[in-house]
Structure formats: structure tokens, C-alpha cells
Design an enzyme around this catalytic site. Structure first.
Site, PDB file in Angstrom:
ATOM      1  N   HIS A 392      30.673  72.777  10.958  1.00  0.00           N
ATOM      2  CA  HIS A 392      29.733  71.652  10.820  1.00  0.00           C
ATOM      3  C   HIS A 392      28.281  72.064  11.079  1.00  0.00           C
ATOM      4  CE1 HIS A 392      33.017  68.948  10.221  1.00  0.00           C
ATOM      5  NE2 HIS A 392      33.524  69.125  11.429  1.00  0.00           N
ATOM      6  N   ASP A 426      40.175  72.415   6.819  1.00  0.00           N
ATOM      7  CA  ASP A 426      40.103  71.546   7.992  1.00  0.00           C
ATOM      8  C   ASP A 426      40.141  70.085   7.503  1.00  0.00           C
ATOM      9  OD1 ASP A 426      38.907  71.826  11.078  1.00  0.00           O
ATOM     10  OD2 ASP A 426      38.345  69.941  10.085  1.00  0.00           O
ATOM     11  N   HIS A 428      38.218  67.862   8.326  1.00  0.00           N
ATOM     12  CA  HIS A 428      36.840  67.377   8.168  1.00  0.00           C
ATOM     13  C   HIS A 428      36.073  68.256   7.199  1.00  0.00           C
ATOM     14  CE1 HIS A 428      38.365  66.272  12.201  1.00  0.00           C
ATOM     15  NE2 HIS A 428      37.888  65.084  11.843  1.00  0.00           N
ATOM     16  N   ASP A 515      43.838  70.402  12.113  1.00  0.00           N
ATOM     17  CA  ASP A 515      43.786  68.970  12.420  1.00  0.00           C
ATOM     18  C   ASP A 515      44.291  68.104  11.265  1.00  0.00           C
ATOM     19  OD1 ASP A 515      41.565  69.791  10.999  1.00  0.00           O
ATOM     20  OD2 ASP A 515      40.089  69.070  12.466  1.00  0.00           O
TER      21      ASP A 515
HETATM   22 ZN   LIG Z   1      38.161  69.231  11.880  1.00  0.00          ZN
END
Ligand SMILES: [Zn+2]
Length: 764
Positions: A392, A426, A428, A515
Site C-alpha cells: 500500500h 492480496d 486488498h 487474507d
Molecule cells: Zn491485504
């Protein structure tokens, strides 16, 4: 710092520099070597057919990227042996173990090729080498090789001077790689013939004299002369077994422990993964190397890097700075106060700054770079098990538990040596690497994630973000709904992998988030251990040298099991790809409707990898032949039609399913060679081979061809290939017995092209 790097081609600036440095070393250290032999090195790397062997270049580089040693290995794929043409350190760099490191790397490569290693070495016999000074140097070299069990082949006339009366004719030296099985006389005869004819172009009577003198069966090596103790020999090279994954673990991660309630990015994550990985036997742990900050500053704004370092030191180890104001990002007027600046650089309120966070983040970067360097050295798979994560963190912002973008930093470092794809799986969106490489076409970024309408980071990860400027088309986002099945997830990852294949990267970086697991506190999906095994396998089957970098995954109870399953699948898939079937083109795509065939003759950069994958998937060709098939595409891309290589390619959906490569034969008026024809296994038996062949013939006819030649092996294994040529009205014109191996001849087919015949119509 010493690194041995395998240089596949001279396509990037760094690789060109390495090739030039290697040439310089060769000129300085081998004054007798003809300069045209040295000048042709780049061509030799990219055009193996012309030179009748595959060249592998290894360079030793120091911490400043200077090339301080070189080894050039030739692989004669038709006979099945390897020949060490050059091994040398740069002027003034003797000692320091560079030669040994290079030689050991060469032996590993030869072992992986499944051959034995031959080379020449000047003699230590006073009668052959009368000058004491030269002889002393020859003794030193032979002694060095003897420590590895490599000794001259004796009782032959190999060391007969070509010009009578000259001194120091070389021995033929064999390194059996620790094996006690010495090759037969017939094998060494072929080896000697290939070296003397192809490398030196020596007259037939000389070659015959040497070849017929090789009569010991099996051949004999000279008794050890310098190394007395058997234990001193570092002979055996372990057989390539199941691929092991190089594991780099971030030991400093425990420093970074945010005690706040509910802070899920905790040290226990790595402990629970290691508890499962350590006993699996899949990994080989490596120490973390330290790298300079310049790698971080190459992808992140220096002001961000400086701020994180400074704010973390100000906060110390006992407390943390959390952002509480998010100033409008006016580049000209950043706020002055350090705690207010947190919100200027950070995108959320749960990525605290403190001294331990900085140390852990900095160490995670070192781990990612260590793992990346491992694939540069030739490892197939490596894994940086790190926290904090990185995907991120953008050029000038951090957040989402991330400080520095580990994957982007590793990818940028690797991008000097070839094209890179980053695949982020991931839960995200990988906004960090997307933003960092948004304007670049040499790093493809692909992310499969929860849709930003409900999943962090909320502001990016949409389908229509596809790159900008020269990066247009080099970012792919596949956002998925809140509730999906593991099958739907794999289908999306399959789409991502098809995009990666089209791009044909030299190296793959995987941002691995666990995740997407059932029960993860930050996700909504339901992958179980067996699903992670399948995901790993799909990725491994692509066969790219792959660096996996740990991102998210917060359900501690299943983290380790899911990680272990992912890597078991990855290693199994990668192992299978090495032997044949990468890119299970049918796998996921075959379940959906079958797209129509599309034909073209223009080649694109992405075809290099796709042709390689296609050729490998037929299981008919050796690794070296797969290399050649890819290199012909490269040749065409760099030289255009002047390369003499032309193509017919058939695609279905985004997959290359068949192709042919042909071209005029130099020195003939209107004879053409059909170099390659290959059909993907799942498309075989449906007439596609016929279509490709007819289209290639039509194109050759248009180019003025009157005769097309094709050759193949006479062995049983190639009976289907011979049957194919016969069905295509090729006739057997010549048969060269024992050409490839005893009992394995070469069959040459020819087909006369009738100029009247109309070309076939389009469509299946
Ligand atoms: Zn994540």
C-alpha cells in the site's frame, strides 16, 4: 559483495553493459583469442542456430555492479555436452574466490542441463610446455580444476599441435561432476569432433587423426597429480531434486509490535507461518544481505523516506506518532510540524510511526532485495517472509500497515535485467506498485482484489485504471465482489496469469496476501488450505523465475497451513513447468466458451515467452531447444525481416495455440527451411498442425520458395512428427544415421512447392 548472474541476452542496458565488460575481460586476458570471436558474443547469445550451440554467459559482479569475472559455457544440444569456453577474472582481480564461485556456478548449470563438462587446459608436461613461467601458470590451473575432480582425458592424440613444432597444445579436460561413470569412447569422439570442427574449423584429416585416437572405452582420466587427499576434492554436484525455495526471513520484525488492541499486523503472524514452513523441507534459509537506501529512493520520494526515518526516531520506541490531520497535499507547502506531517504522508490512521517500525520496515526491504537477487543468480523460486507488508506504500505516501513498497523496490531492481510482472493476490488492492509503475511499460502490474467500493484502500483498484503514457495497458485490476467462491477467485487469478503470459516477463514478483482466507478479519472470502495449494500451483506452472513477497494475512490460526499449501503448490507447479507444461492454457479458460482461432504473422515482444511456453508444453523439446525457439522470436523483433525468420501464429483467446517459424536458407536460390512447428497439447489431433503448415507453405510460396526442407529425429519418439510430414506430402530425402546419438539419426524431408496452388482460405 559478490554476485554471479546469468545473462540471458543483451536486451537491457545493464545486460549490454555486462556483455561489453565480459568482452573487455576476454580481450585483456586471452590475447590469443581472435577478436572476431569475442565480437560475436552478443550474437552468439541471441542466435544459437547460426552457431550450432547454445551459449550461457555468467558474470561475477561486485557491490558496485562492476563485472569482475566472466564464464562462457557452450551447450551442444544435439550431442548433449557442455563446453566451458572461457572462465576468467578481470585484470587485477585475481584470487578473492571469484574464479571458484564462477566455476561452481557453471558446474551447477551443467548439472541442471544433465550433461558432463568439458574444456581445454594448457599442459603441465615439460615436453609440451617447455617455458617454466607458462608451465607454472598451467600447473596452477590444472591444480585448481583437479580439486573438483576435473582431469585431462589421457591416452589420446588430442594434444597434438595443429602446427607441428608449436608448444603448449591444450589437453581435453573432463569434469564428471563427481560421478564415477566416465563416458564411452564414442561419446568423447563426438565431443572432440564437435569442438575441433565447430569451434576451430580444423581440417578433416587432423580431426580424424584425433578422433580415431580416442579408443579407451570408457575413456580414462589422468591420475590425480596435485590433490592427494580424496577428501580435498569438492567433486559432487547434487542432482537437481525437487525445487527448493530460497527463504529470506525478516528477523527484525519482532521489534515492530504495536500493542494497541485490535492491531492485527502482529509478530505472531510470522511465527505461525514459520511454524508450518520450517518442518516442510521445502525451503532453504538464506541470510539477509544489507542493501543501500538508493534502492528505496529509486521508487519512493526521498522526502517520504527521510520523513519516515526522522519521525520514527523522534517517536522513539515507547510511543508512536499517528496522523490526526490530513493536510491537503500541496507539494510546495508541506506543514512544518512532524506530527502534523504524518497525515501529509500517510493515507490512514492505523500505520503508526515509531523507531521499531522503521527498523523492521527497513529490514523487510533488505529481505525482499535478497530474495530478488537470488533469482538473478538463477534460483527458480524465492520467498521474502517479511512484515510490515509494503504493497500500500506509494511513491510519496504510506499506509495500510505499509511503509516501503517491498515488492516495487525488488521489481525495480530486477527491471534492470529484464521485464518484470508483479502479480498481487492480496485481498486488498496493490495500490503501491500500481502508482509507482503506472507510467512504465517494462513493469506490468496486475492485482486481483476486493472491489474498492467495500475494500481497503477504497480509492483505487478499479478496472478502468490501466496505466498512463507509455504505461498505458500495463496495469490490470481485477476487482471482485464481496462474496465469491474459491473457484471464482481462481478464475480471476487465471485471467491475471493470461495477462502476465502475454507480457512474457523475465521475472515474476508475487505480492502474496493470505487474507483471502476463510475467516480473515480483514477480508470476506473463503479460500481454504487446498485452495491456496491450487493458487500456488497455477502460479508455479508459469515457470518464471519467481520472487514471492509476503503482504497481508491476519487469521493466525490458519496462516501457516495456508502458506505451506501455497508453497507446496508453487514448488510442484514450478517443477512441472521445468519439465514441460507451463501455462495450463486449457485449465481455467477451457471451462468457458471456446473463442475462435485468430491468425497473424507479425510478432510482438510478448511472443518470446509465449512461444517458449508453447514449445515447452509439447514435451518434445529440451530446455536448450526451448531457449532457441524463444531466441528466434527475439531475433525477429530486433532485426525485422533481415533476421531471416518468419512466423505464422495461431491464437485462441489470449493463448498462443500453434505456430510455425520458417525462412530462406542462406546461399540457396529458392530453398526454405521450416525451422519450427508446434501445436499446444490440448489443440492436437484437430488438424491445427495441418493448417499452420499450409499457411507457412503459402507464405513461403509467396516469398518465392520452390523447396521447403524440414528435419527431425529417426527415433520412435518422433514417429508422429515423421508421420505428420509424410501426410503433408513431404518426402524423405536423406537420412544421416547416428546423427543425434547412436541409433538416433536425422531425417531430412523436402517438399516441392507448386506455384499454381492457391493459398488456403481463412478460418478453421
Ligand atoms: Zn491485504
Amino acid at each position: 559483495m559478490l554476485r554471479i548472474r546469468k545473462v540471458a541476452d543483451a536486451t537491457t542496458a545493464a545486460n549490454r553493459a555486462a556483455v561489453e565488460a565480459a568482452q573487455k575481460i576476454m580481450r585483456e586476458q586471452f590475447s590469443a583469442m581472435p577478436d572476431e570471436d569475442i565480437a560475436k558474443l552478443p550474437d552468439q547469445l541471441s542466435n544459437p542456430l547460426k552457431h550450432r550451440f547454445v551459449s550461457r554467459l555468467f558474470v561475477a559482479e561486485n557491490g558496485r555492479d562492476q563485472t569482475i569475472g566472466v564464464a562462457l559455457l557452450l551447450y551442444f544440444s544435439d550431442i548433449g555436452f557442455s563446453y566451458l569456453e572461457v572462465i576468467s577474472t578481470a585484470k587485477g582481480r585475481m584470487g578473492a574466490g571469484i574464479g571458484a564461485a564462477l566455476y561452481e556456478r557453471v558446474r551447477e548449470e551443467v548439472r541442471a542441463l544433465g550433461t558432463q563438462l568439458y574444456f581445454e587446459c594448457l599442459p603441465d608436461d615439460p615436453e609440451l610446455s617447455p617455458n617454466p613461467e607458462i608451465r607454472a601458470a598451467n600447473v596452477a590451473r590444472l591444480k585448481f580444476y583437479e580439486r573438483y575432480g576435473a582431469r585431462p582425458v589421457v591416452n589420446t592424440k588430442y594434444e597434438t599441435p595443429v602446427t607441428p613444432g608449436t608448444s603448449d597444445p591444450p589437453y581435453l579436460v573432463l569434469d564428471p561432476l563427481g560421478s564415477n561413470d566416465l563416458p564411452s569412447a564414442a561419446t568423447v569422439q563426438k565431443v572432440a569432433r564437435a569442438i575441433l570442427e565447430r569451434k576451430y574449423g580444423l581440417p578433416a584429416d587432423y580431426v580424424q587423426m584425433v578422433v580415431s585416437s580416442i579408443t579407451d572405452d570408457p575413456v580414462r582420466l589422468r591420475e590425480p597429480r596435485y590433490v592427494k587427499s580424496r577428501r580435498a576434492v569438492k567433486g559432487a554436484v547434487p542432482a537437481p531434486g525437487e525445487p527448493r525455495i530460497a527463504l529470506v526471513l525478516n528477523d527484525d520484525h519482532t521489534l515492530h509490535h504495536v500493542q494497541d488492541r485490535g492491531y492485527v499486523e502482529a509478530p505472531v503472524r510470522i511465527r505461525s507461518i514459520m511454524a508450518e514452513l520450517a518442518p516442510s523441507g521445502l525451503f532453504e534459509r538464506l541470510p539477509t544481505k544489507r542493501f543501500s537506501d538508493r534502492h528505496i529512493r529509486a521508487v519512493h520520494d526521498g522526502r517520504l523516506v527521510d520523513y519516515i526515518r526522522k519521525a520514527c526516531l523522534i517517536a522513539g520506541t515507547k510511543k508512536s506518532i499517528y496522523p490526526y490531520v490530513f493536510p491537503v497535499r500541496n507539494p510546495a507547502r508541506p506543514p512544518k510540524d512532524e506530527t502534523v506531517l504524518a497525515g501529509y504522508y500517510c493515507i490512514d490512521t492505523f500505520t503508526p510511526l515509531n523507531e521499531s517500525a522503521f527498523l523492521a520496515a527497513r529490514s523487510a526491504v533488505d529481505c525482499a532485495l535478497t530474495a530478488a537477487e537470488k533469482v538473478l543468480e538463477g534460483a527458480g523460486l524465492s520467498y521474502a517472509l517479511v512484515r510490515p507488508p509494503g504493497h500500500h506504500a506509494e511513491t510519496s505516501t504510506f499506509g495500510g500497515f505499509c511503509y516501503f513498497s517491498n515488492s516495487a523496490i525488488a521489481a525495480h531492481m530486477l527491471s534492470r535485467y529484464g521485464k518484470i510482472a508483479i502479480l498481487d493476490i492480496d485481498y486488498h488492492h496493490g495500490n503501491g506498485q500500481q502508482e509507482i509503475f503506472y507510467h512504465r511499460s517494462d513493469v506490468l502490474t496486475v492485482s486481483v482484489h476486493g472491489h474498492p467500493s467495500f475494500a481497503y484502500p477504497y480509492f483505487s483498484g478499479f478496472r478502468d485504471e490501466t496505466g498512463i503514457g507509455s504505461g498505458a495497458g500495463y496495469n490490470l485490476n481485477i476487482p471482485l465482489p464481496e462474496h465469491i467462491t474459491p473457484e471464482q477467485h481462481r478464475s480471476a487469478v487465471g485471467e491475471a496469469l493470461r495477462r502476465v503470459r502475454r507480457f512474457a516477463p523475465a521475472y515474476l514478483v508475487v505480492s502474496l496476501g493470505l487474507d483471502t482466507a476463510r475467516g480473515d478479519p480483514t477480508g470476506t472470502w473463503s479460500n481454504r488450505a487446498r485452495d491456496f495449494e491450487k493458487l500456488g500451483r497455477m502460479i508455479g506452472e508459469q515457470g518464471y523465475p519467481t520472487v514471492v513477497i509476503q503482504e497481508g494475512g491476519y487469521r493466525v490460526r490458519t496462516l501457516g497451513i495456508n502458506a505451506r499449501n501455497f508453497f507446496a503448490g508453487l514448488a510442484a507447479g514450478h517443477g512441472a513447468a521445468r519439465h514441460a507444461t507451463p501455462a495450463a492454457q486449457g485449465g481455467v479458460a477451457a471451462k468457458t466458451a471456446r473463442p475462435a482461432l485468430e491468425w497473424r504473422s507479425a510478432v510482438m515482444p510478448e511472443d518470446v515467452g509465449r512461444v517458449r511456453s508453447l514449445v515447452a508444453s509439447t514435451e518434445f523439446f529440451s530446455a536448450a531447444e526451448v531457449d532457441i525457439a524463444g531466441e528466434l522470436v527475439t531475433e525477429r523483433l530486433t532485426k525485422g525481416i533481415r533476421s531471416g525468420y518468419h512466423f505464422v501464429l495461431a491464437e485462441r483467446g489470449s493463448g498462443l495455440v500453434a505456430y510455425a517459424c520458417y525462412g530462406p536458407i542462406d546461399g540457396t536460390q529458392d530453398s526454405f527451411d521450416l525451422y519450427w512447428i508446434a501445436v499446444a497439447p490440448e489443440e492436437q489431433g484437430k488438424g491445427l498442425g495441418t493448417q499452420v503448415c499450409l499457411r507457412a507453405e503459402a507464405a513461403m510460396r509467396r516469398a518465392g520458395a520452390k523447396h521447403v526442407y524440414a528435419d527431425t529425429s529417426s527415433s520412435d519418439r518422433y514417429a508422429p512428427t515423421r508421420g505428420f510430414y509424410q501426410r503433408m506430402s513431404f518426402t524423405e530425402q536423406a537420412r544421416l544415421p547416428d546423427f543425434y546419438a547412436p541409433g538416433d539419426g536425422k531425417v531430412i524431408y523436402v517438399k516441392a512447392l507448386d506455384p499454381e496452388r492457391p493459398p488456403p482460405r481463412d478460418g478453421p
